[in-house]
Design a protein around this motif. Structure first.
Motif, mmCIF file in Angstrom:
data_model
loop_
_atom_site.group_PDB
_atom_site.id
_atom_site.type_symbol
_atom_site.label_atom_id
_atom_site.label_comp_id
_atom_site.label_asym_id
_atom_site.label_seq_id
_atom_site.Cartn_x
_atom_site.Cartn_y
_atom_site.Cartn_z
ATOM 1 N N CYS A 138 0.840 -1.196 0.000
ATOM 2 C CA CYS A 138 0.000 0.000 0.000
ATOM 3 C C CYS A 138 0.875 1.246 0.000
ATOM 4 C CB CYS A 138 -0.911 -0.016 1.222
ATOM 5 S SG CYS A 138 -2.018 1.408 1.332
ATOM 6 N N GLN A 139 0.539 2.176 -0.860
ATOM 7 C CA GLN A 139 1.248 3.455 -0.930
ATOM 8 C C GLN A 139 0.342 4.546 -0.358
ATOM 9 O OE1 GLN A 139 4.564 3.198 -2.336
ATOM 10 N NE2 GLN A 139 3.835 1.102 -1.974
ATOM 11 N N HIS A 140 0.936 5.544 0.236
ATOM 12 C CA HIS A 140 0.142 6.597 0.882
ATOM 13 C C HIS A 140 0.489 7.940 0.270
ATOM 14 C CE1 HIS A 140 -1.425 3.941 4.054
ATOM 15 N NE2 HIS A 140 -0.246 3.339 3.932
ATOM 16 N N GLY A 141 -0.532 8.603 -0.253
ATOM 17 C CA GLY A 141 -0.342 9.908 -0.856
ATOM 18 C C GLY A 141 -1.303 10.922 -0.293
ATOM 19 N N PRO A 142 -1.276 12.151 -0.805
ATOM 20 C CA PRO A 142 -2.169 13.199 -0.301
ATOM 21 C C PRO A 142 -3.649 12.832 -0.403
ATOM 22 C CG PRO A 142 -0.477 14.116 -1.731
ATOM 23 C CD PRO A 142 -0.367 12.633 -1.849
ATOM 24 N N ALA A 143 -4.000 11.992 -1.407
ATOM 25 C CA ALA A 143 -5.396 11.611 -1.594
ATOM 26 C C ALA A 143 -5.713 10.257 -0.972
ATOM 27 C CB ALA A 143 -5.743 11.595 -3.083
ATOM 28 N N GLY A 144 -4.824 9.766 -0.114
ATOM 29 C CA GLY A 144 -5.125 8.523 0.587
ATOM 30 C C GLY A 144 -4.358 7.327 0.083
ATOM 31 N N PRO A 145 -4.717 6.143 0.576
ATOM 32 C CA PRO A 145 -4.001 4.912 0.198
ATOM 33 C C PRO A 145 -4.268 4.538 -1.254
ATOM 34 C CG PRO A 145 -5.375 4.598 2.163
ATOM 35 C CD PRO A 145 -5.783 5.883 1.547
ATOM 36 N N TRP A 146 -3.266 3.931 -1.883
ATOM 37 C CA TRP A 146 -3.451 3.365 -3.210
ATOM 38 C C TRP A 146 -2.470 2.212 -3.396
ATOM 39 C CZ3 TRP A 146 0.638 3.619 -6.757
ATOM 40 C CH2 TRP A 146 1.668 4.522 -6.443
ATOM 41 N N TRP A 147 -2.716 1.408 -4.427
ATOM 42 C CA TRP A 147 -1.915 0.209 -4.669
ATOM 43 C C TRP A 147 -1.398 0.199 -6.102
ATOM 44 C CZ3 TRP A 147 -5.967 0.624 -1.500
ATOM 45 C CH2 TRP A 147 -5.836 0.112 -0.194
ATOM 46 N N PRO A 148 -0.202 -0.344 -6.315
ATOM 47 C CA PRO A 148 0.257 -0.506 -7.689
ATOM 48 C C PRO A 148 -0.598 -1.535 -8.417
ATOM 49 C CG PRO A 148 1.695 -1.690 -6.179
ATOM 50 C CD PRO A 148 0.734 -0.910 -5.320
ATOM 51 N N GLU A 149 -0.625 -1.437 -9.738
ATOM 52 C CA GLU A 149 -1.345 -2.447 -10.503
ATOM 53 C C GLU A 149 -0.595 -3.774 -10.489
ATOM 54 O OE1 GLU A 149 -2.103 -0.929 -14.410
ATOM 55 O OE2 GLU A 149 -3.706 0.416 -13.700
ATOM 56 N N GLU A 155 -12.728 1.096 3.631
ATOM 57 C CA GLU A 155 -13.815 2.020 3.314
ATOM 58 C C GLU A 155 -13.289 3.439 3.189
ATOM 59 O OE1 GLU A 155 -17.502 -0.543 5.273
ATOM 60 O OE2 GLU A 155 -16.955 1.400 6.151
ATOM 61 N N ASP A 156 -12.358 3.822 4.034
ATOM 62 C CA ASP A 156 -11.737 5.147 3.910
ATOM 63 C C ASP A 156 -10.970 5.257 2.597
ATOM 64 O OD1 ASP A 156 -10.749 7.770 5.088
ATOM 65 O OD2 ASP A 156 -8.834 6.725 4.780
ATOM 66 N N ALA A 157 -10.234 4.206 2.229
ATOM 67 C CA ALA A 157 -9.493 4.218 0.968
ATOM 68 C C ALA A 157 -10.438 4.386 -0.220
ATOM 69 C CB ALA A 157 -8.687 2.924 0.824
ATOM 70 N N LEU A 158 -11.577 3.692 -0.188
ATOM 71 C CA LEU A 158 -12.540 3.804 -1.271
ATOM 72 C C LEU A 158 -13.105 5.216 -1.359
ATOM 73 C CD1 LEU A 158 -14.119 2.295 -3.493
ATOM 74 C CD2 LEU A 158 -15.877 1.813 -1.783
ATOM 75 N N HIS A 159 -13.490 5.765 -0.229
ATOM 76 C CA HIS A 159 -14.056 7.114 -0.224
ATOM 77 C C HIS A 159 -13.052 8.128 -0.753
ATOM 78 C CE1 HIS A 159 -14.833 11.101 1.603
ATOM 79 N NE2 HIS A 159 -16.059 10.828 1.184
ATOM 80 N N ARG A 160 -11.829 8.035 -0.309
ATOM 81 C CA ARG A 160 -10.829 9.025 -0.704
ATOM 82 C C ARG A 160 -10.478 8.900 -2.186
ATOM 83 N NH1 ARG A 160 -6.324 9.531 3.977
ATOM 84 N NH2 ARG A 160 -5.831 11.385 2.751
ATOM 85 N N ALA A 161 -10.408 7.678 -2.692
ATOM 86 C CA ALA A 161 -10.113 7.508 -4.115
ATOM 87 C C ALA A 161 -11.236 8.046 -4.986
ATOM 88 C CB ALA A 161 -9.877 6.025 -4.422
#
Length: 410
Positions: free
Chosen positions: A249-260, A310-316
């Motif tokens: 998991c990577q963390h940026g200004p807009a929240g968590p995200w994952w590489p493809e 759920e937070d990751a989904l909302h932020r994305a």
């Protein structure tokens, strides 16, 4: 004043007219009609949902089902949920009760072939594991692998031995496989993301997506556990996948995200080659991964896991930079899949912020939807998938046929 749902219903009507009649299957690809992804099998789902939800005539659905099942329906070892016998078998599970008798002999015959296919495919996969070879997408993924076949079995025969063997295989898939002592994850595949040999992915890659990566098995394992269907090691397998997702998991200004996906070089340096999040799609992006994590949290009764995803989904799905990368209305890459996943996630959510997502995303879907606006007419990348998502938006209710269980998001 016209409501967004009424607007969606009007657009949906144009889609059903656009997709009214099946064309003959091309003579050089007679199997194409049996494709849930691109052919008549997938388009049939739209007409089945329309008849089931709105009481529309059954004739269009029957025409499309007949087109999908015309000729020899393949149950070869290369078939899966999105092609051949499992695809047509899944389609027949969506037929509403008043019409099931029309297809019952075909359904029973297909189910026997699909169960046999599941056992053969598990045998082959376990043999590959014993040889300590690397996997391929086709072995385990949702589209053509054992995860997709398991999705069909979870819907049709949840207590049967075929599903149990698929789940046991997926548990085994989460154990490290170490050819040459490299300690690769068990789901590491020997090819690149396009199923080819590539200098960018020497020695294969690890995939995170719902369509072809480890998120697909996580979805099936979590969906089964939510229904109290488990095998030995089931819970540990879910945790193993969640821990892998945590690691990458990577963390940026807009929240968590994952590489493809990750390469062996990424594995060695413990950092992905992606610098920023890609589009938040169902197939590869945060939307699909977050729904899987949410379902895992529900299955494990782990509210902290559920809350994180759920937070990751909302932020994305509220990040303008990520949403700007969504360029079509398809289920796989675009607004259709994002919207449908958000609807299902909101229904299960503890996080109240998710309740606002479906309305906003449905507006985006409807604003861009137009019949013929995609290069294909099929379910996964074409007009039928967009139209099916619009049936949910227009009715403001979950599907009556459960068509979206082929995405494992239901």
């Amino acid at each position: 004043m016209t409501t967004p749902a009424a607007t969606a219903a009007a657009i949906l009507e144009r889609y059903t007219v656009h997709l009214a009649d099946p064309a003959p299957a091309p003579p050089h690809t007679p199997w194409a009609a049996q494709s849930l992804a691109h052919g008549a099998a997938g388009i049939s789902l739209l007409h089945v949902e329309m008849a089931s939800r709105h009481g529309s005539s059954w004739r269009p659905a029957h025409r499309w089902i007949t087109a999908a099942a015309a000729g020899h329906v393949s149950a070869a070892d290369t078939t899966g949920l999105f092609l051949g016998a499992p695809a047509v078998g899944f389609l027949l599970t969506t037929v509403p009760p008043p019409f099931r008798h029309l297809y019952e002999p075909a359904r029973k015959s297909l189910h026997k072939h699909i169960s046999d296919l599941a056992h053969r495919r598990v045998d082959a996969a376990l043999s590959r594991m014993r040889e300590r070879d690397l996997a391929t997408f086709a072995e385990y993924d949702l589209f053509y692998g054992l995860t997709g076949i398991g999705a069909y079995l979870l819907r049709t025969d949840p207590d049967g031995p075929a599903l149990r063997r698929v789940l046991e295989y997926l548990v085994a898939l989460t154990r490290p496989l170490a050819p040459g002592g490299l300690g690769l994850p068990g789901w590491w595949v020997r090819h690149d993301p396009a199923r080819r040999e590539s200098t960018h992915f020497p020695g294969g890659h690890g995939n995170f997506g719902a369509a072809h990566g480890i998120t697909g098995p996580l979805l099936l394992l979590a969906q089964a556990m939510r229904r109290n269907i488990t095998v030995r090691g089931h819970r540990d397998a879910i945790w193993t996948i969640c821990e892998h997702l945590d690691t990458w998991c990577q963390h940026g200004p807009a929240g968590p995200w994952w590489p493809e996906h990750i390469s062996r070089r990424d594995l060695e340096r413990a950092h992905p080659h992606h610098d920023t999040p890609a589009r938040p799609s169902w197939c590869y992006g945060t939307t699909g991964i977050a729904r899987a994590g949410q379902l895992a949290g529900l299955a494990l009764r782990a509210p902290d896991v559920q809350a994180f995803y759920e937070d990751a989904l909302h932020r994305a799905l509220t990040d303008p930079a990520q949403l700007a990368q969504v360029i079509d209305t398809s289920l796989c890459h675009g607004w259709g899949g994002i919207y449908q996943t958000a609807v299902r996630a909101a229904a299960d959510a503890r996080d109240a912020r998710l309740q606002a997502l479906p309305s906003r995303l449905g507006d985006m879907l409807a604003a861009q939807a137009r019949p013929g606006g995609l290069p294909t007419t099929g379910l996964i990348n074409g007009d039928a998938g967009t139209a099916l998502a619009l049936t949910t938006f227009a009715s403001q209710q979950a599907p009556t046929t459960g068509w979206d269980s082929c995405l494992l998001i239901d």
